[in-house]
Scaffold this motif. Structure first.
Motif: not given
Lengths: 142, 496
Positions: B76-80
């Motif tokens: 999720m961190l990467s995608a955000i």
């Protein structure tokens, strides 16, 4: 400017560069199982071009080859990346490669790998980059 | 296997290469580069939704199984972060269309931005620590060219320092990877995490972890930031904005990733050290921002304050603090781009960056003035703008972790940052209008639209905090529980 006397250098360079180019292509194809491959083959090829630059001059080599080496480098990387994309189009993971053994006339049983296409891209990228670096250093004085 | 994960890396790469081939077609450059950044944002939104439903998305490059091949991981961190990057760079490109000038456009400006984007997205998405190094280098090489592009005297002087500092830190990065590989025998981050958990974070692993911290501190501008104010203020506004919004955040991301996934066993040493570094850099950054009377200097020192704040939230290492950190990174990427572009426009219009020589711009450029004001308030953390939510969560996190001093420094430096930016606003936009429209060095035509988008986004991010909170919370959960990441990468394979 005094015209330099470099008949010997030029004569040798003509023959030697052909040998270097042949050796570079040999290095390129011996990759995968033996030492060699796109990167080393490309570097050797660029070394041959450098010899021509040294013995003649940048303008005459450039006019004869009619190549923009920056574009050559970009095309090389593009080929390499697109082999990865091809695997994606076929529903495999990015950069998946395949290999096939085919009986070719003249060569006999030959191993044909898609990673050779990737390697061609690498070789072109290395040639393009190396020559661009050398040419931009060589052009410094202008 | 999910091929979507690789798209944010190869879309800008392929587009950049095509543009490098057709290097005289500036219209094509503008169209395709904008298209590329927008499509990255779309891919990132798709990824975010998939991650929210199915957990981290994995791609094993070339179908080589996890610890042996290179994995790309979109949690999720990467995608955000990829989504925010796409949006910010789109806005910066829109700004560049009107401001960067034909000469720089012909010298491969757009391909370089796209290559930078390749490196940034690669750093966010890779699951392999050596690959992280390579993506850092891709990003840095593009930034070396961008910082010196145009070749003014100031740019050349600063780019020399910038390159030297980054070469040294890259060298240390490589050394620390070599140590890690020598001790643990793997480069896959999930595998490294499993091995460190097995062997315990003891002995030589502690100095190696500190070495990683030093490397990323140089890159992120955490305490070791002495190169940053000069380098970021040398190039044109739009390049400065891209750097301020993205590059230091990649360093911060690397610290967050490494110290939440691999070296999370001994927070007494590593995380409290990060907290101390964050506190000092917030203070020093705030002193710098208050001291200078030059727009570019003040803005670059604000970059350092926010990096400190992001890592202060991370140092607290609890759910609230991490949620705040992730939220604040997103907010800061948008707002840093906003105030760098707005500040750059002020300099572009007046031809000077010394705020004592500018006054009364609000008469001539009311929109620009109010958008700068919005950026100022958002950065200071005034509700309902986006900075508020992040700051509340980070402060709450540090208080919960008993780092009261850290939270206190965060609040104090927020005030100082507010003062430093209000100083710009009051000096440049208030007062007697000395400038007449004829005396202006450049027009704001086309420059205000991208700034407006960013200003609207900081409103949306603040007002719609509820909507994206679930995503940010998921990112923070992933950071607190490395098992999710490891399980997704290594799958059901026994850990070799």
């Amino acid at each position: 400017m005094k015209k330099s006397n470099d008949v010997i250098l030029r004569t040798v360079a003509k023959v030697a560069s052909v040998i270097i180019f042949t050796f570079a292509i040999n290095l390129f194809f011996s990759g995968h199982h033996n030492p060699g491959g796109g990167f080393i083959g490309g570097l050797a090829f660029a070394a041959g071009l450098t010899l021509l630059f040294l013995s003649y001059d940048i303008a005459s080599v450039y006019n004869n080859s009619m190549l923009d080496f920056k574009v050559l480098g970009a095309v090389g990387v593009l080929i390499a990346v697109l082999t990865g994309v091809a695997a994606m189009v076929l529903g495999k993971s990015f950069l998946t490669h395949n290999v096939a053994r085919i009986n070719l006339p003249l060569f006999g049983a030959t191993q044909l790998a898609t990673s050779v296409i990737f390697d061609i891209g690498v070789a072109l990228a290395v040639i393009g980059t190396a020559v661009t670096i050398i040419m931009s250093i060589g052009n410094d004085r202008q | 296997m999910n091929n979507l994960v690789v798209l944010p890396i190869i879309i800008p790469l392929i587009t950049g290469l095509v543009l490098a081939i057709f290097n005289r077609q500036i219209r094509l450059h503008r169209l395709l580069s904008l298209l590329a950044t927008l499509s990255i944002s779309v891919v990132a939104i798709l990824l975010m939704n998939q991650v929210a439903i199915d957990g981290p998305q994995i791609l094993q490059l070339g179908n080589w199984e996890a610890p042996f091949g290179i994995s790309l991981v979109a949690d999720m961190l990467s995608a955000i972060l990829v989504l925010t990057t796409g949006i910010v760079v789109s806005c910066c490109l829109l700004y560049a269309f009107a401001s960067i000038g034909r000469e720089r456009e012909l010298k491969y400006f757009y391909p370089l931005v796209l290559f930078l984007l390749t490196g940034v997205n690669g750093s966010f998405l890779t699951g392999d620590i050596f690959n992280l190094f390579v993506c850092f280098e891709v990003m840095l090489v593009a930034s070396y060219v961008l910082i010196s592009l145009g070749g003014t005297k100031l740019q050349l002087r600063e780019s020399f320092k910038y390159i030297l500092v980054n070469l040294i830190s890259s060298f240390l990065f490589l050394v620390s990877i070599a140590y890690l590989y020598g001790m643990l025998g793997s480069l896959n981050m999930a595998h490294l995490s499993a091995r460190v958990a097995e062997a315990g974070q003891v002995g030589l692993l502690i100095p190696v972890s500190i070495l990683f911290l030093i490397v990323f501190s140089i890159k992120a501008g955490l305490l070791l930031f002495y190169w940053l104010p000069g380098s970021y203020s040398a190039p044109p506004a739009v390049i400065g904005a891209i750097f301020a919004a993205l590059l230091t955040k990649v360093g911060a991301y690397a610290i967050i990733r490494i110290f939440s996934l691999i070296f999370y066993h001994d927070p007494q040493i590593t995380h409290s050290l990060i907290g101390i570094l964050a506190g000092i850099s917030m203070l020093l950054g705030a002193i710098g921002a208050v001291a200078y009377w030059d727009i570019k200097r003040i803005l670059t020192y604000n970059v350092i304050i926010s990096i400190g704040l992001i890592l202060a939230g991370f140092a607290s290492f609890n759910q609230i603090g991490l949620t705040g950190s992730v939220y604040y990174i997103v907010h800061d990427m948008l707002v840093k781009a906003l105030i760098f572009l707005a500040g750059g426009t002020v300099i572009y219009v007046t031809g000077t960056s010394k705020i004592r020589e500018i006054s009364g711009l609000i008469q001539l450029h009311p929109q620009l003035g109010w958008m700068f004001f919005i950026g100022t308030l958002s950065l200071a953390g005034i509700p309902p703008l986006s900075g508020f939510v992040g700051k509340v969560l980070i402060t709450g996190g540090t208080f919960q972790a008993d780092y009261f001093w850290l939270g206190g420094i965060g609040l104090l430096t927020s005030l100082m940052a507010l003062y430093s930016l209000m100083k710009i606003f009051m000096n440049c936009f208030w007062g007697n209008t000395e400038l007449t429209p004829e005396m202006e060095k450049g027009s704001t035509r086309g420059l205000l639209f991208p700034i407006g988008i960013l200003a609207a986004l900081t409103f949306l991010l603040g007002l719609g905090a509820e909507g994206i909170y679930q995503y940010v919370e998921l990112a923070a959960k992933g950071l607190l529980d490395p098992g999710i990441y490891i399980g997704a990468v290594l799958g059901s394979n026994p850990i070799p």
